[in-house]
Design a protein around this motif. Structure first.
Motif, PDB file in Angstrom:
ATOM      1  N   LEU A   1      -7.419   3.217  -1.974  1.00  0.00           N
ATOM      2  CA  LEU A   1      -7.643   2.989  -0.672  1.00  0.00           C
ATOM      3  C   LEU A   1      -8.428   4.139   0.079  1.00  0.00           C
ATOM      4  N   ASP A   2      -7.608   5.292  -0.509  1.00  0.00           N
ATOM      5  CA  ASP A   2      -8.167   6.577   0.266  1.00  0.00           C
ATOM      6  C   ASP A   2      -7.399   7.654  -0.705  1.00  0.00           C
TER       7      ASP A   2
ATOM      8  N   LEU B   1      -8.332  -3.537   3.814  1.00  0.00           N
ATOM      9  CA  LEU B   1      -6.987  -2.400   4.009  1.00  0.00           C
ATOM     10  C   LEU B   1      -7.599  -1.058   4.074  1.00  0.00           C
ATOM     11  N   ARG B   2      -8.730  -0.741   3.332  1.00  0.00           N
ATOM     12  CA  ARG B   2      -9.372   0.355   3.588  1.00  0.00           C
ATOM     13  C   ARG B   2      -9.750   0.650   5.235  1.00  0.00           C
TER      14      ARG B   2
ATOM     15  N   GLU C   1       5.880   6.996   0.391  1.00  0.00           N
ATOM     16  CA  GLU C   1       5.048   6.022   1.325  1.00  0.00           C
ATOM     17  C   GLU C   1       4.833   4.557   0.353  1.00  0.00           C
TER      18      GLU C   1
ATOM     19  N   ALA D   1      -3.583   6.727  -0.807  1.00  0.00           N
ATOM     20  CA  ALA D   1      -2.934   5.513  -0.985  1.00  0.00           C
ATOM     21  C   ALA D   1      -3.648   4.569  -1.793  1.00  0.00           C
TER      22      ALA D   1
ATOM     23  N   ALA E   1      -6.366   2.926  11.754  1.00  0.00           N
ATOM     24  CA  ALA E   1      -4.916   3.153  12.237  1.00  0.00           C
ATOM     25  C   ALA E   1      -4.853   4.443  12.696  1.00  0.00           C
TER      26      ALA E   1
ATOM     27  N   GLU F   1      -8.395  -0.953   7.656  1.00  0.00           N
ATOM     28  CA  GLU F   1      -7.120  -0.923   8.339  1.00  0.00           C
ATOM     29  C   GLU F   1      -6.621   0.757   8.307  1.00  0.00           C
ATOM     30  N   ARG F   2      -6.730   1.247   7.405  1.00  0.00           N
ATOM     31  CA  ARG F   2      -6.071   2.647   7.282  1.00  0.00           C
ATOM     32  C   ARG F   2      -7.228   3.543   8.107  1.00  0.00           C
ATOM     33  N   ARG F   3      -8.206   3.221   7.872  1.00  0.00           N
ATOM     34  CA  ARG F   3      -9.149   4.239   8.759  1.00  0.00           C
ATOM     35  C   ARG F   3      -9.050   3.962  10.327  1.00  0.00           C
TER      36      ARG F   3
ATOM     37  N   THR G   1       0.705  -1.123   0.155  1.00  0.00           N
ATOM     38  CA  THR G   1      -0.029  -0.027   0.139  1.00  0.00           C
ATOM     39  C   THR G   1       0.838   1.214  -0.134  1.00  0.00           C
TER      40      THR G   1
END
Length: 185
Positions: free
Chosen positions: A91-92, A129-130, A15, A95, A136, A132-134, A8
């Motif tokens: 993802l957002d 993974l979306r 990144e 990312a 985090a 997870e990012r939210r 990601t």
């Protein structure tokens, strides 16, 4: 397939977080993140075509051009990456998520059957993974967890306990400890 990868991030901002590789030698993921990501036309072209589904390697990169590239000659050939089935999901705002499954040049290219399998899998991986990012950046309120009557642990990927609520602390004080296990995936 002889290898696969999932990462990601946004290479333009620096990144690149390698989440999973299989069939890669030690250090290959780090080398990719630090240098070879910038020569990976599969990921770059897939990012330009977000939302267009699952790609086979030639959809994104002509095989003759791949063979002539630094990416292939200095990196991918040594791992056995030539044929690809994969996707790139957003993802957002910051990312993307490239996911690829690979075969060596002398293996059979991927086809429609593998594209269908990837099409069933990719949305679930992207959704996880979306989430997870939210999550985090979010802190779960400790008071809400402590109000639960059952023992609750919040653990990270390495199964390190990040928070134990009051019920879990009580059970631990009485000698009851959970056993945390994960397979390698």
């Amino acid at each position: 397939a002889n290898s696969c990868s999932l990462w990601t991030g946004d290479p333009e901002s620096g990144e690149v977080r390698i989440l999973f590789t299989e069939g890669f030698p030690d250090g290959a993921g780090d080398a990719y993140a630090q240098h070879y990501v910038h020569g990976d036309r599969w990921s770059a072209e897939g990012a330009r075509r977000l939302g267009q589904g699952i790609f086979l390697g030639p959809d994104l990169w002509d095989p003759a051009a791949l063979r002539a590239s630094e990416f292939y000659n200095d990196y991918a050939r040594g791992i056995g990456i030539f044929h690809l089935v994969g996707t790139v999901a957003k993802l957002d705002a910051a990312a993307m998520m490239p996911m690829g499954v690979h075969r060596r040049e002398d293996d059979t290219p991927f086809g429609e059957a593998e594209r269908r399998v990837m099409a069933r899998l990719a949305p679930h991986v992207a959704r996880a993974l979306r989430m997870e990012r939210r999550m985090a950046g979010a802190r779960l309120p400790a008071l809400a967890l402590d109000a639960l009557p059952v023992a609750t642990l919040v653990v990270d990927r390495a199964l390190r306990v990040r928070h134990a609520n009051a019920a879990a602390e009580r059970q631990a004080g009485q000698g009851a400890f959970p056993i945390l296990r994960a397979d390698r995936h």
